[in-house]
Design a protein around this motif. Structure first.
Motif, short mmCIF file in Angstrom:
data_model
loop_
_atom_site.label_atom_id
_atom_site.label_comp_id
_atom_site.label_asym_id
_atom_site.label_seq_id
_atom_site.Cartn_x
_atom_site.Cartn_y
_atom_site.Cartn_z
N PRO A 16 -106.55 104.26 2.34
CA PRO A 16 -106.39 103.19 1.35
C PRO A 16 -105.51 102.06 1.88
O PRO A 16 -104.53 102.30 2.60
CB PRO A 16 -105.71 103.88 0.16
CG PRO A 16 -105.92 105.33 0.37
CD PRO A 16 -106.00 105.54 1.86
N HIS A 17 -105.88 100.83 1.52
CA HIS A 17 -105.10 99.64 1.87
C HIS A 17 -105.02 98.73 0.65
O HIS A 17 -105.79 98.89 -0.30
CB HIS A 17 -105.76 98.86 3.01
CG HIS A 17 -105.85 99.61 4.30
ND1 HIS A 17 -104.76 100.00 5.02
CD2 HIS A 17 -106.94 100.04 5.00
CE1 HIS A 17 -105.16 100.63 6.12
NE2 HIS A 17 -106.48 100.67 6.13
N CYS B 103 -100.59 94.52 3.70
CA CYS B 103 -100.97 95.75 3.00
C CYS B 103 -99.66 96.41 2.62
O CYS B 103 -98.82 96.69 3.48
CB CYS B 103 -101.79 96.65 3.93
SG CYS B 103 -101.96 98.32 3.27
N VAL C 273 -99.09 99.33 1.64
CA VAL C 273 -98.98 100.71 2.13
C VAL C 273 -98.54 100.71 3.59
O VAL C 273 -97.81 101.60 4.05
CB VAL C 273 -100.33 101.45 1.99
CG1 VAL C 273 -100.17 102.93 2.34
CG2 VAL C 273 -100.91 101.28 0.59
N HIS C 274 -99.02 99.69 4.34
CA HIS C 274 -98.71 99.58 5.77
C HIS C 274 -98.26 98.15 6.03
O HIS C 274 -99.08 97.31 6.45
CB HIS C 274 -99.95 99.90 6.62
CG HIS C 274 -100.69 101.13 6.17
ND1 HIS C 274 -101.82 101.08 5.37
CD2 HIS C 274 -100.44 102.44 6.41
CE1 HIS C 274 -102.24 102.32 5.13
NE2 HIS C 274 -101.42 103.16 5.75
N MET D 101 -99.39 95.59 8.64
CA MET D 101 -100.70 94.92 8.55
C MET D 101 -100.49 93.57 7.88
O MET D 101 -100.16 93.52 6.70
CB MET D 101 -101.70 95.74 7.73
CG MET D 101 -102.09 97.06 8.37
SD MET D 101 -103.07 98.09 7.23
CE MET D 101 -104.47 97.04 6.90
CU LIG Z 1 -102.91 99.62 4.69
#
Ligand SMILES: [Cu+2]
Length: 124
Positions: A74-75, A109, A111-112, A115
């Motif tokens: 997931p992103h 993103c 979550v990350h 990115m």
């Molecule tokens: Cu991500």
């Protein structure tokens, strides 16, 4: 009875002409409407291998961007100025945003956060 014979042979032919007209109109009409109102420009971006692709893009005001998550992970697509933010996107989920006004819109993103991407909106 040759009169009746010729009628029966002409009827199917007329039915074919009528069908051809109906289907012909079906193909031609959308073309006419498309020419009358040009669609808003759209751009497709991918989220793949933990990166936005392309990472940087320049578009004209009014362009709609659609991001599609091609990863198994997931992103999100979340702008730093909070002007747009997707929910968590699963594989093949899409997120759309139309950029109405000029500016530079960086996003990550959530979550990350490594990115990153940026959309430059410029009159062209
Ligand atoms: Cu991500």
């Amino acid at each position: 009875m040759s009169h009746a014979f010729s009628r029966n042979t002409i009827r199917p032919f007329r039915a074919c002409v009528a069908l051809a007209l109906v289907f012909g109109a079906g193909f031609v009409m959308p073309t006419i409407f498309a020419a009358a109102a040009p669609p808003a420009p759209t751009v497709d971006l991918n989220i793949a291998k933990f990166a936005f692709a392309p990472k940087e893009i320049t578009i004209a005001p009014g362009t709609k961007i659609t991001w599609t998550n091609r990863d198994e992970t997931p992103h999100t697509v979340t702008s730093n100025d909070k002007s747009f933010a997707s929910k968590g996107l699963d594989t093949d989920d899409k997120f759309e945003h139309t950029f109405a006004s000029e500016g530079d819109f960086s996003y990550i993103c959530t979550v990350h956060p490594f990115m990153t991407g940026v959309v430059h909106v410029r009159k062209q």
